[in-house]
Design a protein around this motif. Structure first.
Motif, PDB file in Angstrom:
ATOM      1  N   LEU A 342      53.982  21.054 -14.491  1.00 54.31           N
ATOM      2  CA  LEU A 342      52.895  20.536 -13.663  1.00 54.31           C
ATOM      3  C   LEU A 342      51.823  21.592 -13.418  1.00 54.31           C
ATOM      4  O   LEU A 342      50.620  21.295 -13.436  1.00 54.31           O
ATOM      5  CB  LEU A 342      53.451  20.042 -12.330  1.00 54.31           C
ATOM      6  N   SER A 343      52.263  22.832 -13.198  1.00 59.15           N
ATOM      7  CA  SER A 343      51.317  23.911 -12.940  1.00 59.15           C
ATOM      8  C   SER A 343      50.386  24.122 -14.128  1.00 59.15           C
ATOM      9  O   SER A 343      49.163  24.206 -13.979  1.00 59.15           O
ATOM     10  CB  SER A 343      52.078  25.204 -12.623  1.00 59.15           C
ATOM     11  N   PHE A 344      50.957  24.179 -15.322  1.00 62.41           N
ATOM     12  CA  PHE A 344      50.132  24.405 -16.508  1.00 62.41           C
ATOM     13  C   PHE A 344      49.317  23.178 -16.880  1.00 62.41           C
ATOM     14  O   PHE A 344      48.201  23.300 -17.386  1.00 62.41           O
ATOM     15  CB  PHE A 344      51.003  24.857 -17.683  1.00 62.41           C
ATOM     16  N   ALA A 345      49.848  21.992 -16.631  1.00 70.54           N
ATOM     17  CA  ALA A 345      49.073  20.777 -16.897  1.00 70.54           C
ATOM     18  C   ALA A 345      47.804  20.760 -16.050  1.00 70.54           C
ATOM     19  O   ALA A 345      46.721  20.384 -16.522  1.00 70.54           O
ATOM     20  CB  ALA A 345      49.920  19.537 -16.611  1.00 70.54           C
ATOM     21  N   ALA A 346      47.929  21.197 -14.795  1.00 68.91           N
ATOM     22  CA  ALA A 346      46.777  21.201 -13.886  1.00 68.91           C
ATOM     23  C   ALA A 346      45.725  22.214 -14.324  1.00 68.91           C
ATOM     24  O   ALA A 346      44.534  21.888 -14.421  1.00 68.91           O
ATOM     25  CB  ALA A 346      47.239  21.500 -12.452  1.00 68.91           C
ATOM     26  N   VAL A 347      46.146  23.462 -14.603  1.00 65.78           N
ATOM     27  CA  VAL A 347      45.151  24.495 -14.932  1.00 65.78           C
ATOM     28  C   VAL A 347      44.542  24.271 -16.321  1.00 65.78           C
ATOM     29  O   VAL A 347      43.355  24.566 -16.534  1.00 65.78           O
ATOM     30  CB  VAL A 347      45.764  25.911 -14.832  1.00 65.78           C
ATOM     31  N   ILE A 348      45.324  23.750 -17.243  1.00 56.59           N
ATOM     32  CA  ILE A 348      44.765  23.443 -18.567  1.00 56.59           C
ATOM     33  C   ILE A 348      43.716  22.339 -18.442  1.00 56.59           C
ATOM     34  O   ILE A 348      42.642  22.409 -19.064  1.00 56.59           O
ATOM     35  CB  ILE A 348      45.881  23.023 -19.543  1.00 56.59           C
ATOM     36  N   SER A 349      44.019  21.328 -17.648  1.00 55.24           N
ATOM     37  CA  SER A 349      43.071  20.233 -17.458  1.00 55.24           C
ATOM     38  C   SER A 349      41.777  20.722 -16.820  1.00 55.24           C
ATOM     39  O   SER A 349      40.688  20.294 -17.209  1.00 55.24           O
ATOM     40  CB  SER A 349      43.702  19.139 -16.593  1.00 55.24           C
ATOM     41  N   ILE A 350      41.896  21.617 -15.835  1.00 59.98           N
ATOM     42  CA  ILE A 350      40.696  22.174 -15.206  1.00 59.98           C
ATOM     43  C   ILE A 350      39.875  22.950 -16.222  1.00 59.98           C
ATOM     44  O   ILE A 350      38.640  22.827 -16.280  1.00 59.98           O
ATOM     45  CB  ILE A 350      41.084  23.078 -14.017  1.00 59.98           C
ATOM     46  N   ALA A 351      40.551  23.742 -17.051  1.00 58.27           N
ATOM     47  CA  ALA A 351      39.837  24.542 -18.056  1.00 58.27           C
ATOM     48  C   ALA A 351      39.171  23.675 -19.115  1.00 58.27           C
ATOM     49  O   ALA A 351      38.076  23.986 -19.591  1.00 58.27           O
ATOM     50  CB  ALA A 351      40.809  25.523 -18.719  1.00 58.27           C
ATOM     51  N   VAL A 352      39.816  22.566 -19.474  1.00 58.45           N
ATOM     52  CA  VAL A 352      39.325  21.748 -20.584  1.00 58.45           C
ATOM     53  C   VAL A 352      38.303  20.707 -20.142  1.00 58.45           C
ATOM     54  O   VAL A 352      37.302  20.467 -20.817  1.00 58.45           O
ATOM     55  CB  VAL A 352      40.515  21.061 -21.295  1.00 58.45           C
TER      56      VAL A 352
END
Length: 509
Positions: A342-352
């Motif tokens: 969940l943590s990486f899904a959130a930050v990747i989505s913000i970056a992309v």
């Protein structure tokens, strides 16, 4: 010729390493066909780079071979950790020194979870272990108690009920067994410097705040949800703000930015600023127990600050990929952790996606468009996962996060500074008076409003999630398609995702 793919070797390296890690664990779970499929994904990556990235055949072959080797490195890395984990053989009475973390009540047992355990058996000593000890329901300890006792332990099982079981490896509980704790006594040895500081901070918080507020404050500061009531956690999840109990970019960013601004104001040399901020962020991560979200935030912050110090351009996706690679290399089990995913899904989505959303919402003044874009991106990236992991989706999560995050930032800053002052100078009742009031306000907000009315129940299937993320990825800035093409791709994938999830919910699949 136009390139449709923005090639990022660091990102693809992290993906390949993760695939190798997943392939090994799937093979242990008797999912061999799926494990074999994962082994050939680097080939697909090479083909994509060839046809969409306009690579030459020779470059495509080098790409495929390189990422296959990285995948194999991930496979054998987790195998090494796996063999080492189950290689320790303990079967009998052991002398244990460990720190009590939490307890769980089941229908037929009472499980006590200990960390930072030193286990001695037949002259051999195993340090820094996580263990589970089953005991009488009347046995009670306080959070953070450091104890010495004897227990009848055995190495965690690899097979349960005739089926492969890797849950002990994933959760890191190497030994389990029973004890009556008849000879248990307090111990001041072991635990490490960071563990002792952590326990002292928890005692400081509990000394200056009510028990309920102290539990919430401990979760916000240190990511320790042990004493938080089930009702509060459920309310936070229904409101979509349970991520505030995970030490992440919010925590590391606020602390580091505070230090950075102060040092910058006094015109401190930039490399000294880098060293001080990095050390303090690392120290905070250590006190928080090096949780995956904290380490991810620390690595991302360090790479960002390093690029700023060097005067080079920072690529957020490369920073995220490097942090994921590091976490999986050190502890492969992270790949199967809900918090990690969940943590990486959130930050990747913000970056992309946040850039695209910000451009679309650029008519909104005062920088609010960036806040809306970040929150919307994070919600989009975690939507299918929340449904898959917890069985529901909350409709109000976006609005609550948008309204509360600025307030939470203020709450956390006050809580952190006051706790540090109370820890150093004493006077917990004085320093923690204001944080106690603020945390109490947040607790009442969560408990007084029934956020469950905004919840839609129903699990999403893995196949639906894959389709959703594939469409979102193709519609992102990683691919240089036209806006119309991206809209069509994402719309089709979203519709397919909803149809499959619905069929899954009614039992067709």
């Amino acid at each position: 010729m136009k390139r449709y793919v923005n090639f990022r070797p660091i990102v693809l390296t992290a993906i390949s390493f993760s695939l190798g890690t997943a392939a090994f664990l799937f093979s242990r779970l008797s999912l061999l066909p799926l494990a074999i499929v994962l082994l050939f994904i680097p080939v697909a990556i090479g083909l994509v780079c060839t046809f969409f990235g306009k690579f030459s055949v020779s470059k495509a072959i080098i790409c495929i071979v390189s990422f296959e080797l990285v995948l194999l490195a991930g496979f054998f890395n987790v195998k090494l950790h796996y063999d080492n984990f189950y290689g320790a053989q303990v079967d009998g009475e052991c002398t244990v020194t460990a720190t009590f973390e939490r307890e769980e009540f089941y229908s037929t047992s009472h499980a006590l979870y200990f960390s930072e355990a030193t286990v001695e058996f037949n002259g051999k000593k195993y340090n820094n272990q996580n263990i589970i000890v089953y005991a009488d329901p009347n046995v009670k300890f306080s959070l953070g108690d450091r104890l010495s006792f004897t227990a009848d332990l055995h190495t965690a099982y690899t097979v349960r009920n005739g089926k492969p079981d890797v849950s002990a490896f994933i959760y890191g509980n190497r030994f389990e067994g029973y004890s009556d704790f008849a000879n248990a006594e307090p111990s001041s040895s072991g635990g490490g410097l960071f563990g002792r500081i952590r326990r002292s901070l928890i005692k400081t918080i509990h000394s200056g705040m009510s028990d309920e507020n102290a539990a919430i404050a401990t979760a916000m500061l240190l990511g320790d949800k042990t004493d938080v009531s089930t009702a509060t956690i459920s309310g936070m999840r229904y409101a979509g703000i349970a991520h505030l109990f995970a030490v992440s970019g919010l925590h590391i960013g606020l602390i580091s930015t505070f230090l950075y601004v102060i040092l910058k104001r006094f015109k401190v040399q930039r490399w000294i600023i880098f060293g001080v901020c990095t050390f303090c962020a690392f120290f905070y991560c250590a006190v928080c127990g090096f949780s995956s979200s904290a380490v991810r935030a620390f690595i991302m912050f360090t790479t960002y600050l390093l690029s700023r110090t060097l005067g080079t351009k920072h690529d957020a996706l490369n920073g995220i990929a490097f942090s994921a690679f590091t976490l999986i290399l050190i502890r492969p089990q992270n790949l199967f952790s809900y918090g990690f995913i969940l943590s990486f899904a959130a930050v990747i989505s913000i970056a992309v996606y946040s850039g695209a959303f910000a451009r679309f919402l650029s008519f909104i003044p005062f920088g609010i468009d960036r806040d809306i874009s970040s929150v919307l991106s994070a919600q989009l990236g975690t939507l299918p996962l929340n449904s898959a992991f917890f069985g529901y989706t909350t409709l109000i999560s976006f609005l609550v996060n948008l309204i509360l995050l600025p307030l939470i930032t203020f709450f956390f800053t006050i809580l952190f500074l006051c706790t540090v002052f109370a820890f150093i100078f004493g006077g917990e009742q004085i320093f923690l008076y204001v944080p106690n009031v603020l945390v109490g306000f947040m607790s009442r907000f969560v408990s007084d409003i029934d956020f469950s009315v905004f919840v839609i129940n129903g699990y999403s299937s893995a196949s639906a999630s894959v389709i959703f993320y594939s469409g979102a990825l193709l519609a992102s800035d990683l691919f240089n398609f036209t806006a119309k093409t991206k809209f069509v791709i994402f719309s089709v994938c979203l519709a397919a995702c909803m149809i499959i999830s619905r069929l899954f919910a009614v039992g067709v699949f």
